[in-house]
Scaffold this motif. Sequence first.
Motif, short mmCIF file in Angstrom:
data_model
loop_
_atom_site.label_atom_id
_atom_site.label_comp_id
_atom_site.label_asym_id
_atom_site.label_seq_id
_atom_site.Cartn_x
_atom_site.Cartn_y
_atom_site.Cartn_z
N ARG A 1 106.12 -37.85 -2.62
CA ARG A 1 105.96 -36.95 -3.77
C ARG A 1 106.98 -35.83 -3.61
NH1 ARG A 1 100.99 -33.98 -5.03
NH2 ARG A 1 101.72 -33.90 -7.16
N ILE A 2 107.69 -35.54 -4.64
CA ILE A 2 108.78 -34.57 -4.54
C ILE A 2 108.95 -33.90 -5.90
CG2 ILE A 2 110.65 -36.23 -5.11
CD1 ILE A 2 111.18 -34.08 -2.15
N PHE A 3 109.63 -32.75 -5.91
CA PHE A 3 109.77 -32.00 -7.17
C PHE A 3 110.66 -32.75 -8.16
CE2 PHE A 3 113.06 -30.46 -4.28
CZ PHE A 3 114.20 -30.48 -5.06
N LYS A 4 110.41 -32.50 -9.45
CA LYS A 4 111.23 -33.14 -10.49
C LYS A 4 112.65 -32.59 -10.41
CE LYS A 4 107.60 -33.80 -13.93
NZ LYS A 4 106.56 -32.78 -13.80
N GLY A 5 113.61 -33.49 -10.45
CA GLY A 5 115.01 -33.06 -10.37
C GLY A 5 115.55 -33.15 -8.95
N HIS B 1 116.78 -34.72 -0.77
CA HIS B 1 115.45 -34.10 -0.68
C HIS B 1 114.39 -35.15 -0.33
CE1 HIS B 1 117.61 -31.31 -3.57
NE2 HIS B 1 117.41 -30.59 -2.49
N ASP C 1 120.40 -47.89 -3.09
CA ASP C 1 119.42 -47.93 -4.18
C ASP C 1 118.67 -49.26 -4.15
OD1 ASP C 1 121.06 -49.83 -5.36
OD2 ASP C 1 121.76 -48.54 -6.97
N CYS C 2 117.78 -49.46 -5.13
CA CYS C 2 116.92 -50.65 -5.08
C CYS C 2 117.72 -51.94 -5.26
CB CYS C 2 115.82 -50.54 -6.12
SG CYS C 2 116.45 -50.41 -7.78
N ILE D 1 124.56 -45.22 -2.34
CA ILE D 1 124.56 -44.01 -3.18
C ILE D 1 124.70 -42.82 -2.25
CG2 ILE D 1 123.30 -44.82 -5.23
CD1 ILE D 1 120.72 -43.80 -3.99
N ASP D 2 125.30 -41.74 -2.75
CA ASP D 2 125.45 -40.57 -1.88
C ASP D 2 124.20 -39.71 -1.96
OD1 ASP D 2 125.90 -38.33 -3.82
OD2 ASP D 2 127.55 -39.65 -4.41
N ASP E 1 123.76 -36.68 -2.81
CA ASP E 1 123.62 -35.76 -3.95
C ASP E 1 123.19 -36.50 -5.21
OD1 ASP E 1 124.39 -33.42 -2.61
OD2 ASP E 1 126.50 -34.00 -2.75
N ALA E 2 123.02 -37.80 -5.11
CA ALA E 2 122.65 -38.57 -6.30
C ALA E 2 121.28 -38.13 -6.80
CB ALA E 2 122.63 -40.06 -5.96
N PRO E 3 121.14 -37.98 -8.13
CA PRO E 3 119.84 -37.55 -8.67
C PRO E 3 118.82 -38.68 -8.61
CG PRO E 3 121.36 -38.05 -10.46
CD PRO E 3 122.14 -38.21 -9.18
N LYS F 1 114.95 -40.10 -10.19
CA LYS F 1 113.96 -39.91 -11.25
C LYS F 1 112.67 -40.63 -10.83
CE LYS F 1 115.53 -43.66 -14.28
NZ LYS F 1 116.20 -44.43 -13.23
N ASP G 1 112.04 -44.15 -8.80
CA ASP G 1 113.21 -44.68 -8.10
C ASP G 1 112.82 -45.10 -6.68
OD1 ASP G 1 115.02 -44.52 -10.11
OD2 ASP G 1 115.97 -42.66 -9.46
N THR H 1 124.54 -41.50 -11.45
CA THR H 1 123.69 -41.87 -10.31
C THR H 1 124.47 -42.00 -9.01
OG1 THR H 1 123.80 -44.13 -11.17
CG2 THR H 1 121.75 -42.94 -11.53
N HIS H 2 125.78 -41.71 -9.04
CA HIS H 2 126.62 -41.75 -7.84
C HIS H 2 126.49 -43.12 -7.15
CE1 HIS H 2 126.10 -37.05 -7.32
NE2 HIS H 2 126.18 -37.41 -8.59
N VAL I 1 130.59 -43.38 -5.82
CA VAL I 1 129.88 -42.23 -5.26
C VAL I 1 130.65 -40.96 -5.64
CG1 VAL I 1 128.66 -43.38 -3.40
CG2 VAL I 1 131.02 -42.65 -3.04
N THR J 1 111.23 -28.49 -0.02
CA THR J 1 111.18 -29.89 0.44
C THR J 1 110.54 -30.00 1.82
OG1 THR J 1 113.15 -30.42 -0.82
CG2 THR J 1 112.58 -31.94 0.94
N GLU K 1 104.26 -30.27 -7.59
CA GLU K 1 105.40 -30.35 -6.66
C GLU K 1 106.58 -29.53 -7.19
OE1 GLU K 1 106.03 -31.43 -3.72
OE2 GLU K 1 104.21 -32.57 -3.28
N GLY K 2 106.52 -29.14 -8.45
CA GLY K 2 107.56 -28.27 -9.00
C GLY K 2 108.66 -29.02 -9.73
N GLU L 1 113.05 -28.65 -10.70
CA GLU L 1 114.36 -28.00 -10.47
C GLU L 1 114.61 -27.01 -11.59
OE1 GLU L 1 118.06 -27.26 -8.97
OE2 GLU L 1 117.00 -28.94 -8.06
#
Lengths: 65, 490
Positions: A11-15, A20, A43-44, A49-50, A52-54, A56, A59, B232-233, B251, B445, B454-455, B457
């Motif tokens: 569980r993690i914050f949105k964005g 993270h 990724d799946c 992926i690096d 810093d990749a976002p 959602k 994922d 998505t890098h 990337v 985090t 969880e908040g 951004e």
Amino acid sequence: MIVKVNNEEVRIFKGASVKHALLRYILRIKADVSNIEKLQVKDCKGHQIDQDAPLKEGDSITVKL
Amino acid sequence: MKRLLYLFVILSFIAAGCSQKKGNNYIRASYKTDIHIVSGNDIHGAIENMPMLAAAVDSLRAIDKSLLVLSAGDNRTGNPLNDLYTIPAFPMVALMNYIGFDASTFGNHEFDSEQPLLSKLINLSNFPYICANVFPDTELGIQNIPYKFFDVKGVKVCILGVIQLGIQGIPDSNPDHLKGIRFEGVEETINKYLYLRDQCDVFILLSHIGYEDDCAMAEKFPQFDLIVGGHTHTQIEGGELHNGVLITQNVNKLQRVTHTILTVENGKVTGKRAENIEISSSKNKNPFVAQIVEKFSDNPELKRVLAVATAPFSTYEELGLLMCDALKEMTHSEIGFTNMGGVRYDTHPKGDFTVDDVLRLDPFGNGVVIMELTPKEIEDMLIACFYADRNRFPYTSGIKCDVEYTANAKNEPEKVVKLTLTTDDGKPLDPNKKYKVAGNAYAVTVSDSPREDEGREFGSISSDLLIKFLTEKKQINYSGRRCLTEHIVK
């Protein structure tokens, strides 16, 4: 939001970015975080992926520790 | 008569050999040629890699001077030398101009620029921002176009641009920067512009929607020849064919770009191939671009005075409190918090507080997260932060913390046994209230504790908020201010 790291729900914050989710996962399993930025994440579909990749909701990423 | 026939043959040849539109009767190119494209994505202000990119582009232009150079968005955000320039993010635009980018789409991070600055950056760009699902109010001066035709060696190439939208229907950026801008769904937008397929030889989607959505669009819209993707890098080796559509992406920060070659024959793409080019590890640099980057790296903006400290800072706590005040006030929250390890120096003399001082104090480029938490959830989060940050208690603004620890053999804090939170005026927190809490993304985090929210951004990095806070305050004095009382119990 909930994402999966190595098939475990995190569980993690949105964005949040990959870094993270990875950090929370690694702390949770009490693994070494000192070289976290050097870890290769996929990724799946198996693409690199690096960190810093976002991310959602829903994922799924994998990392070899 | 012979002359007339000769003229007719010549004219027919020219008409057939060049792509052009005649009303609705578009005549396609009738010869075989290769279209070369270099595409990057999610460059995120990596100006240090632009000399290598320039060298790669120079080499490819030597093969084909009609090379198209594209960016799939997120050109900024990620490097203070770029993002905090006198005109924020101008160095990247200047370098893209010099290299000769033909187009960029908007990435969500393009909107990290405040609207007047984004408008200015677009005006300074020699290339168009192609994005069909963004509709800014005219008075904002943000100029984008939905698509653009390029004549490449007589082949008509059409590029349509799109940007990702989050669950709230807007790109993932600071919502304050998106006011007055309307966004439309990606699929709906593409449907609207599918007629362009019949007006060109090569149809390209320049996309900042991410790999998964690129694949979905390829499945739904085989009309595209190529999707140049970003967001998505995702490192795609060369290119991937999905439903006949070639998809590319790399990337971030120009580690690699993609060189795509589309073979066009009789107005149709008959061959597609793509390869990655290593950029950040390349030894080949364009020396002129390297000089420009050097110039931008000596950034006068870093010496800009933001505020004057009327008394010196003499502890981590005083500087931590300053950072927490910035988090709290600039996000309109009730509480700000940061991990102690996030405060990178403990003294600052009386006098000028500059941009460089902020970036040394808070160098990590951390995002900011906003949460709605009960007092119990706040307590648990702060205690979790203590353990994750090598037994160092975090700093807070808007509340004061009184914490008791047991000690280890070296008489250092080992375990939190009691934590009392009070408001700044010494009152207990209301157990029935949820407080709006802002923390840097790292601290949030690592503070892995049970909480309902969880908040989310906030859409700014913490150092940017501190820069804005100091600019507003003009004068600061944190001498002797405390937010934390610590006791070791036997």
